[in-house]
Design a protein around this motif. Structure first.
Motif, PDB file in Angstrom:
ATOM      1  N   GLY A 292       9.390   2.690  -3.846  1.00 55.28           N
ATOM      2  CA  GLY A 292       8.146   3.126  -4.483  1.00 55.28           C
ATOM      3  C   GLY A 292       8.348   4.354  -5.350  1.00 55.28           C
ATOM      4  N   GLY A 293       9.196   5.272  -4.890  1.00 57.45           N
ATOM      5  CA  GLY A 293       9.487   6.460  -5.686  1.00 57.45           C
ATOM      6  C   GLY A 293      10.162   6.108  -7.000  1.00 57.45           C
ATOM      7  N   ILE A 294      11.113   5.210  -6.930  1.00 55.09           N
ATOM      8  CA  ILE A 294      11.822   4.775  -8.143  1.00 55.09           C
ATOM      9  C   ILE A 294      10.878   3.990  -9.048  1.00 55.09           C
ATOM     10  N   LEU A 295      10.069   3.109  -8.466  1.00 55.04           N
ATOM     11  CA  LEU A 295       9.133   2.312  -9.253  1.00 55.04           C
ATOM     12  C   LEU A 295       8.112   3.192  -9.972  1.00 55.04           C
ATOM     13  N   GLY A 296       7.623   4.228  -9.296  1.00 54.46           N
ATOM     14  CA  GLY A 296       6.658   5.132  -9.919  1.00 54.46           C
ATOM     15  C   GLY A 296       7.225   5.812 -11.148  1.00 54.46           C
TER      16      GLY A 296
ATOM     17  N   LEU B 189      -0.521   0.075 -11.464  1.00 51.66           N
ATOM     18  CA  LEU B 189       0.373   0.125 -10.317  1.00 51.66           C
ATOM     19  C   LEU B 189      -0.321   0.735  -9.107  1.00 51.66           C
ATOM     20  N   HIS B 190      -1.049   1.820  -9.312  1.00 45.07           N
ATOM     21  CA  HIS B 190      -1.684   2.511  -8.188  1.00 45.07           C
ATOM     22  C   HIS B 190      -2.949   1.813  -7.719  1.00 45.07           C
ATOM     23  N   LEU B 191      -3.579   1.043  -8.589  1.00 42.56           N
ATOM     24  CA  LEU B 191      -4.784   0.324  -8.203  1.00 42.56           C
ATOM     25  C   LEU B 191      -4.482  -1.013  -7.537  1.00 42.56           C
ATOM     26  N   ARG B 192      -3.295  -1.539  -7.699  1.00 41.34           N
ATOM     27  CA  ARG B 192      -2.932  -2.873  -7.209  1.00 41.34           C
ATOM     28  C   ARG B 192      -3.209  -3.078  -5.718  1.00 41.34           C
ATOM     29  N   PRO B 193      -2.822  -2.155  -4.833  1.00 42.39           N
ATOM     30  CA  PRO B 193      -3.084  -2.433  -3.414  1.00 42.39           C
ATOM     31  C   PRO B 193      -4.557  -2.352  -3.044  1.00 42.39           C
ATOM     32  N   CYS B 194      -5.372  -1.763  -3.903  1.00 42.03           N
ATOM     33  CA  CYS B 194      -6.790  -1.613  -3.606  1.00 42.03           C
ATOM     34  C   CYS B 194      -7.592  -2.810  -4.078  1.00 42.03           C
ATOM     35  N   THR B 195      -7.006  -3.604  -4.964  1.00 44.96           N
ATOM     36  CA  THR B 195      -7.649  -4.811  -5.478  1.00 44.96           C
ATOM     37  C   THR B 195      -6.639  -5.941  -5.350  1.00 44.96           C
TER      38      THR B 195
ATOM     39  N   ALA C 131       0.836  -1.208   0.000  1.00 44.32           N
ATOM     40  CA  ALA C 131       0.000   0.000   0.000  1.00 44.32           C
ATOM     41  C   ALA C 131       0.869   1.255   0.000  1.00 44.32           C
ATOM     42  N   LEU C 132       1.905   1.275   0.821  1.00 44.20           N
ATOM     43  CA  LEU C 132       2.793   2.439   0.887  1.00 44.20           C
ATOM     44  C   LEU C 132       3.508   2.657  -0.438  1.00 44.20           C
ATOM     45  N   MET C 133       3.929   1.578  -1.086  1.00 45.61           N
ATOM     46  CA  MET C 133       4.646   1.715  -2.352  1.00 45.61           C
ATOM     47  C   MET C 133       3.775   2.407  -3.400  1.00 45.61           C
ATOM     48  N   ALA C 134       2.500   2.072  -3.454  1.00 42.68           N
ATOM     49  CA  ALA C 134       1.606   2.722  -4.419  1.00 42.68           C
ATOM     50  C   ALA C 134       1.441   4.201  -4.108  1.00 42.68           C
ATOM     51  N   VAL C 135       1.367   4.554  -2.823  1.00 40.74           N
ATOM     52  CA  VAL C 135       1.243   5.962  -2.426  1.00 40.74           C
ATOM     53  C   VAL C 135       2.458   6.756  -2.883  1.00 40.74           C
ATOM     54  N   ILE C 136       3.633   6.240  -2.629  1.00 42.91           N
ATOM     55  CA  ILE C 136       4.865   6.945  -2.992  1.00 42.91           C
ATOM     56  C   ILE C 136       5.057   6.952  -4.504  1.00 42.91           C
ATOM     57  N   ALA C 137       4.727   5.853  -5.169  1.00 41.02           N
ATOM     58  CA  ALA C 137       4.854   5.804  -6.633  1.00 41.02           C
ATOM     59  C   ALA C 137       3.953   6.835  -7.290  1.00 41.02           C
ATOM     60  N   SER C 138       2.820   7.097  -6.688  1.00 44.19           N
ATOM     61  CA  SER C 138       1.901   8.095  -7.240  1.00 44.19           C
ATOM     62  C   SER C 138       2.449   9.505  -7.093  1.00 44.19           C
TER      63      SER C 138
ATOM     64  N   TYR D  26       9.807   4.762 -12.953  1.00 43.28           N
ATOM     65  CA  TYR D  26      10.113   3.739 -13.946  1.00 43.28           C
ATOM     66  C   TYR D  26       8.853   3.321 -14.708  1.00 43.28           C
ATOM     67  N   CYS D  27       7.784   3.036 -13.965  1.00 41.81           N
ATOM     68  CA  CYS D  27       6.551   2.569 -14.612  1.00 41.81           C
ATOM     69  C   CYS D  27       5.944   3.642 -15.507  1.00 41.81           C
ATOM     70  N   ARG D  28       6.049   4.896 -15.107  1.00 38.08           N
ATOM     71  CA  ARG D  28       5.541   5.972 -15.961  1.00 38.08           C
ATOM     72  C   ARG D  28       6.389   6.132 -17.209  1.00 38.08           C
ATOM     73  N   ALA D  29       7.680   6.018 -17.060  1.00 39.61           N
ATOM     74  CA  ALA D  29       8.569   6.220 -18.206  1.00 39.61           C
ATOM     75  C   ALA D  29       8.515   5.056 -19.186  1.00 39.61           C
ATOM     76  N   HIS D  30       8.290   3.844 -18.691  1.00 33.49           N
ATOM     77  CA  HIS D  30       8.342   2.653 -19.540  1.00 33.49           C
ATOM     78  C   HIS D  30       7.019   1.916 -19.603  1.00 33.49           C
ATOM     79  N   ARG D  31       5.933   2.613 -19.386  1.00 27.40           N
ATOM     80  CA  ARG D  31       4.649   1.907 -19.359  1.00 27.40           C
ATOM     81  C   ARG D  31       4.208   1.536 -20.765  1.00 27.40           C
ATOM     82  N   ASP D  32       3.505   0.437 -20.820  1.00 29.18           N
ATOM     83  CA  ASP D  32       2.874   0.041 -22.068  1.00 29.18           C
ATOM     84  C   ASP D  32       1.386  -0.084 -21.761  1.00 29.18           C
ATOM     85  N   GLY D  33       0.599   0.723 -22.360  1.00 26.16           N
ATOM     86  CA  GLY D  33      -0.834   0.711 -22.094  1.00 26.16           C
ATOM     87  C   GLY D  33      -1.150   1.338 -20.758  1.00 26.16           C
TER      88      GLY D  33
END
Length: 194
Positions: free
Chosen positions: A156-160, A175-181, A28-35, A162-169
């Motif tokens: 989480g900061g690094i992952l956020g 990434l941000h919805l994962r801890p909620c589901t 949950a924390l990782m998604a918050v920081i990645a956002s 990375y995922c934004r820079a290299h996202r596909d679709g």
């Protein structure tokens, strides 16, 4: 065992359950920081997608952080009063809904509202995760658990970014919805009630 105030000791004595709780709050924390960090990489995309000025793009990014910072202590106090688990689960719900709304936002106004609500949910999550760790782990293991929590925040900061820079679709949204589901949400339900 009880504390000086006559309330039951919230420490979890089963190491396996403590690890499960730690994993859940860290996801949950990782998604918050990645956002927080993810949109910094997406500034040009946001400007084009919403036909937004640089000022609006900065508000997309900073409104989340401002609402998170402003509400962290009051929502932490609310968690102490109502219980950490209800606040954490409500935070996951608000954060997930706001992330979905931001991912589907058709206009700048909706994006700003979604980012504000995301910050509210993030403040609930962030305050509850640390409170769960400090109350769940015994004194001799608490510093290790907080160290893991802190390391995950940095990751989480690094992952956020990375995922934004290299996202596909929709990788950035997922990434941000994962801890909620899925697994993150199930682990949130395994947190102690107080």
């Amino acid at each position: 065992m009880s504390t000086d105030l006559g309330t039951p000791d919230p420490t979890i004595h089963d190491p396996r359950q403590r690890r499960t709780i730690l994993a859940g709050v860290c996801v949950a924390l990782m998604a918050v920081i990645a956002s927080v960090s993810g949109l910094n990489v997406a500034q040009p995309e946001l400007a084009v997608a919403f036909d937004a000025s640089q000022s609006e793009v900065l508000w997309f990014i900073n409104l989340y952080t401002l609402s998170l910072a402003a509400l962290l202590l009051p929502l932490g106090a609310l968690g102490d009063r109502w219980g950490r688990r209800p606040v954490l689960l409500a935070g996951l719900l608000v954060f997930g809904a706001a992330s979905a709304a931001a991912g589907l936002a058709p206009s700048s106004g909706i994006m700003l509202a979604a980012r504000f609500l995301g910050g509210v949910g993030a403040a609930m999550i962030m305050s509850a995760t640390l409170a769960v760790i400090t109350s769940t782990f015994p004194d001799e293991e608490r510093s290790k658990a907080i160290g893991v929590w802190t390391g995950v925040a940095g990751g989480g900061g690094i992952l956020g970014m990375y995922c934004r820079a290299h996202r596909d679709g929709h990788t950035g949204r997922a990434l941000h919805l994962r801890p909620c589901t899925g697994r993150g949400g199930r682990r949130g339900r395994s947190t102690p009630p107080r």
